[in-house]
Design a protein around this motif. Structure first.
Motif, mmCIF file in Angstrom:
data_model
loop_
_atom_site.group_PDB
_atom_site.id
_atom_site.type_symbol
_atom_site.label_atom_id
_atom_site.label_comp_id
_atom_site.label_asym_id
_atom_site.label_seq_id
_atom_site.Cartn_x
_atom_site.Cartn_y
_atom_site.Cartn_z
ATOM 1 N N MET A 1 -47.933 -43.610 59.511
ATOM 2 C CA MET A 1 -48.374 -43.734 60.915
ATOM 3 C C MET A 1 -49.893 -43.891 60.950
ATOM 4 S SD MET A 1 -47.750 -41.096 64.114
ATOM 5 C CE MET A 1 -45.981 -41.306 64.162
ATOM 6 N N SER A 2 -50.372 -44.817 61.764
ATOM 7 C CA SER A 2 -51.811 -45.067 61.836
ATOM 8 C C SER A 2 -52.535 -43.916 62.515
ATOM 9 C CB SER A 2 -52.079 -46.361 62.613
ATOM 10 O OG SER A 2 -51.800 -46.158 63.986
ATOM 11 N N GLU A 3 -53.861 -43.928 62.358
ATOM 12 C CA GLU A 3 -54.686 -42.884 62.984
ATOM 13 C C GLU A 3 -54.550 -42.905 64.506
ATOM 14 O OE1 GLU A 3 -59.385 -41.641 63.249
ATOM 15 O OE2 GLU A 3 -58.674 -42.727 61.478
ATOM 16 N N LEU A 4 -54.473 -44.125 65.070
ATOM 17 C CA LEU A 4 -54.330 -44.226 66.519
ATOM 18 C C LEU A 4 -53.010 -43.625 66.992
ATOM 19 C CD1 LEU A 4 -55.771 -47.743 67.453
ATOM 20 C CD2 LEU A 4 -56.669 -45.502 68.096
ATOM 21 N N ASN A 5 -51.941 -43.891 66.247
ATOM 22 C CA ASN A 5 -50.654 -43.332 66.637
ATOM 23 C C ASN A 5 -50.606 -41.825 66.473
ATOM 24 O OD1 ASN A 5 -48.334 -44.927 67.699
ATOM 25 N ND2 ASN A 5 -49.015 -46.341 66.113
ATOM 26 N N LEU A 6 -51.334 -41.314 65.470
ATOM 27 C CA LEU A 6 -51.447 -39.855 65.334
ATOM 28 C C LEU A 6 -52.151 -39.273 66.557
ATOM 29 C CD1 LEU A 6 -52.358 -39.479 61.538
ATOM 30 C CD2 LEU A 6 -50.319 -38.601 62.686
ATOM 31 N N SER A 7 -53.203 -39.960 67.013
ATOM 32 C CA SER A 7 -53.916 -39.525 68.225
ATOM 33 C C SER A 7 -53.018 -39.638 69.454
ATOM 34 C CB SER A 7 -55.178 -40.361 68.430
ATOM 35 O OG SER A 7 -56.058 -40.199 67.346
ATOM 36 N N ALA A 8 -52.236 -40.712 69.520
ATOM 37 C CA ALA A 8 -51.300 -40.876 70.639
ATOM 38 C C ALA A 8 -50.295 -39.731 70.658
ATOM 39 C CB ALA A 8 -50.572 -42.218 70.527
ATOM 40 N N GLU A 9 -49.834 -39.323 69.466
ATOM 41 C CA GLU A 9 -48.889 -38.207 69.364
ATOM 42 C C GLU A 9 -49.520 -36.910 69.867
ATOM 43 O OE1 GLU A 9 -45.336 -36.335 68.592
ATOM 44 O OE2 GLU A 9 -45.691 -38.454 68.155
ATOM 45 N N TYR A 11 -51.925 -36.593 72.149
ATOM 46 C CA TYR A 11 -52.021 -36.632 73.616
ATOM 47 C C TYR A 11 -50.636 -36.588 74.270
ATOM 48 C CZ TYR A 11 -57.053 -37.215 73.783
ATOM 49 O OH TYR A 11 -58.411 -36.987 73.693
ATOM 50 N N TYR A 12 -49.657 -37.127 73.588
ATOM 51 C CA TYR A 12 -48.279 -37.037 74.075
ATOM 52 C C TYR A 12 -47.844 -35.576 74.175
ATOM 53 C CZ TYR A 12 -43.154 -37.325 73.934
ATOM 54 O OH TYR A 12 -41.810 -37.172 74.197
ATOM 55 N N LYS A 13 -48.139 -34.815 73.132
ATOM 56 C CA LYS A 13 -47.780 -33.382 73.122
ATOM 57 C C LYS A 13 -48.560 -32.610 74.178
ATOM 58 C CE LYS A 13 -46.147 -33.205 68.364
ATOM 59 N NZ LYS A 13 -46.394 -32.730 66.973
ATOM 60 N N ILE A 33 -53.813 -41.583 78.335
ATOM 61 C CA ILE A 33 -54.565 -41.759 77.082
ATOM 62 C C ILE A 33 -53.600 -42.045 75.933
ATOM 63 C CG2 ILE A 33 -56.061 -40.610 75.406
ATOM 64 C CD1 ILE A 33 -57.257 -39.015 77.777
ATOM 65 N N ALA A 34 -52.483 -41.304 75.909
ATOM 66 C CA ALA A 34 -51.484 -41.509 74.861
ATOM 67 C C ALA A 34 -50.988 -42.947 74.859
ATOM 68 C CB ALA A 34 -50.316 -40.541 75.050
ATOM 69 N N GLU A 35 -50.765 -43.508 76.041
ATOM 70 C CA GLU A 35 -50.257 -44.884 76.129
ATOM 71 C C GLU A 35 -51.281 -45.892 75.627
ATOM 72 O OE1 GLU A 35 -47.971 -47.846 79.264
ATOM 73 O OE2 GLU A 35 -48.710 -45.909 79.950
ATOM 74 N N VAL A 36 -52.549 -45.664 75.949
ATOM 75 C CA VAL A 36 -53.609 -46.568 75.493
ATOM 76 C C VAL A 36 -53.702 -46.557 73.969
ATOM 77 C CG1 VAL A 36 -56.111 -46.910 75.458
ATOM 78 C CG2 VAL A 36 -54.961 -46.426 77.618
ATOM 79 N N LEU A 37 -53.516 -45.391 73.355
ATOM 80 C CA LEU A 37 -53.675 -45.254 71.904
ATOM 81 C C LEU A 37 -52.438 -45.666 71.103
ATOM 82 C CD1 LEU A 37 -55.515 -41.797 71.807
ATOM 83 C CD2 LEU A 37 -56.535 -44.051 71.461
ATOM 84 N N ALA A 38 -51.283 -45.703 71.761
ATOM 85 C CA ALA A 38 -50.028 -45.949 71.041
ATOM 86 C C ALA A 38 -49.967 -47.372 70.489
ATOM 87 C CB ALA A 38 -48.844 -45.700 71.959
ATOM 88 N N GLU A 39 -49.508 -47.484 69.243
ATOM 89 C CA GLU A 39 -49.357 -48.796 68.602
ATOM 90 C C GLU A 39 -47.900 -49.096 68.265
ATOM 91 O OE1 GLU A 39 -51.955 -48.458 65.226
ATOM 92 O OE2 GLU A 39 -53.540 -49.584 66.255
ATOM 93 N N GLU A 40 -47.181 -48.102 67.772
ATOM 94 C CA GLU A 40 -45.800 -48.312 67.347
ATOM 95 C C GLU A 40 -44.852 -48.281 68.540
ATOM 96 O OE1 GLU A 40 -44.900 -45.464 64.357
ATOM 97 O OE2 GLU A 40 -46.443 -46.206 62.975
ATOM 98 N N LYS A 41 -43.820 -49.086 68.446
ATOM 99 C CA LYS A 41 -42.886 -49.245 69.563
ATOM 100 C C LYS A 41 -42.181 -47.934 69.922
ATOM 101 C CE LYS A 41 -39.112 -52.116 71.272
ATOM 102 N NZ LYS A 41 -38.174 -53.227 71.000
ATOM 103 N N GLU A 42 -41.768 -47.177 68.904
ATOM 104 C CA GLU A 42 -41.058 -45.929 69.187
ATOM 105 C C GLU A 42 -41.974 -44.903 69.858
ATOM 106 O OE1 GLU A 42 -38.396 -43.182 69.945
ATOM 107 O OE2 GLU A 42 -37.946 -45.245 69.331
ATOM 108 N N MET A 43 -43.229 -44.867 69.450
ATOM 109 C CA MET A 43 -44.186 -43.972 70.105
ATOM 110 C C MET A 43 -44.371 -44.376 71.565
ATOM 111 S SD MET A 43 -46.204 -41.357 69.432
ATOM 112 C CE MET A 43 -45.870 -40.643 71.032
ATOM 113 N N LEU A 44 -44.466 -45.682 71.791
ATOM 114 C CA LEU A 44 -44.627 -46.182 73.158
ATOM 115 C C LEU A 44 -43.382 -45.880 73.998
ATOM 116 C CD1 LEU A 44 -46.814 -47.607 74.760
ATOM 117 C CD2 LEU A 44 -45.806 -49.802 74.124
#
Length: 321
Positions: A1-9, A11-13, A33-44
């Protein structure tokens, strides 16, 4: 998982925490913020689902309706069915019970999870009971009972919250059948299995049943249960329960010909129903308010006409009054 998706996770939590804390502003900020940072489809997909769910839980129904279709395009499995469930409930709250019912029935064959299945059953019960309240068609009442019995088969396997909903619906059904003792008994037993924040809904229903069942006047228990509902409802910011309290007050005041007191209570109920975005109930308040105003004008016009007739007795206008 990329750094951005880790950050999205992260903010999601945080958004999940804000939802738990009932903080709408912080929830909106964190999920954005989580949505802006999310890259992977499942995270989104997780973010889109939580955003729609959050606005539903915060009673922001119009916004939730805007978000649900987009979220459905991202998610699969039971999350899609859950979103459709939210959509149906919102249309019901907005007064379009037939549309809500179609949504629930259309999705029913796709539901395999037991807990979600019971939720769908109970929503079909709810819309049928709501339709019966306005249309009084026996098939609506019996269809409600059929789905209620289906839900009740899972009673021992569901949460206390779902047990409460099953019992409350049985109580409403018995009330419509004018089996008031059964209706009250079910609710009194339910008090012991709910958290304090859920008690106002039980007390609201008890007050309504006692008002409905006592045709001679207004039982003291109506006031007693209404006050309990109001106090606990205010403690938890439960606008819907507070609104129902004022609505029942108004109905009791109408029974005592206290038109102006009833009018004030209906206006208060209307404001709280609007805050709760329960528009079908708000509309019912408007109808009651209009009826009172019309009745007041009619009564005053009749009284004025009688007095004027006496004063115009010896004039050419007497026969025109």
């Amino acid at each position: 998982m990329s750094e951005l998706n880790l950050s999205a996770e992260v903010y999601y939590k945080k958004a999940e925490e804000m939802l738990e804390k009932k903080d709408l502003l912080e929830f909106t900020t964190k999920i954005g913020i989580a949505e802006v940072l999310a890259e992977e489809k499942e995270m989104l997909a997780k973010i889109k689902f939580l955003r729609a769910k959050g606005y539903f839980i915060f009673n922001q129904y119009k916004k939730a309706l805007e978000l649900i279709p987009e979220a459905i395009n991202y998610v699969s499995d039971d999350r899609k069915l859950k979103l459709k469930c939210y959509e149906g409930v919102i249309w019901g709250y907005m007064g379009d019970y037939q549309k809500a019912k179609r949504i629930f029935i259309e999705q029913l064959d796709n539901v395999s999870d037991m807990h979600l299945l019971v939720e769908y059953y109970l929503n079909i019960v709810w819309v049928n009971l709501s339709l019966y309240k306005n249309e009084f068609e026996d098939n609506q009442l019996e269809e409600a009972k059929m789905y209620l019995d289906l839900a009740n088969k899972y009673f021992e396997s569901v949460s206390d919250e779902i047990k409460r909903k099953i019992n409350v619906n049985y109580s409403v059904y018995y009330c419509y059948k004018k089996e008031y003792d059964l209706s009250i008994d079910v609710l009194l037993k339910t008090i012991n299995i709910v958290e304090e924040k859920e008690l106002p809904r039980i007390y609201n229903n008890l007050a309504e049943i006692y008002l409905e069942s006592d045709t001679e006047g207004v039982s003291d228990r109506v006031k007693e249960y209404n006050r309990l509902a109001e106090v606990i409802g205010n403690k938890y910011g439960d606008n819907f329960s507070i609104a129902k309290t004022f609505f029942t007050d108004a109905m009791a005041e109408l029974r005592g010909d206290q038109l102006f007191k009833a009018l004030d209570s209906f206006y208060l109920a209307l404001e709280y129903f609007k805050k709760a975005e329960k528009y079908s109930y708000a509309f019912e308040c408007l109808v009651k308010i209009n009826d009172i105003i019309d009745e007041y004008k009619l009564n005053n016009l009749s009284s004025l006409k009688i007095n004027l007739k006496k004063e115009f007795k010896d004039t050419p206008f007497y026969q025109k009054l």
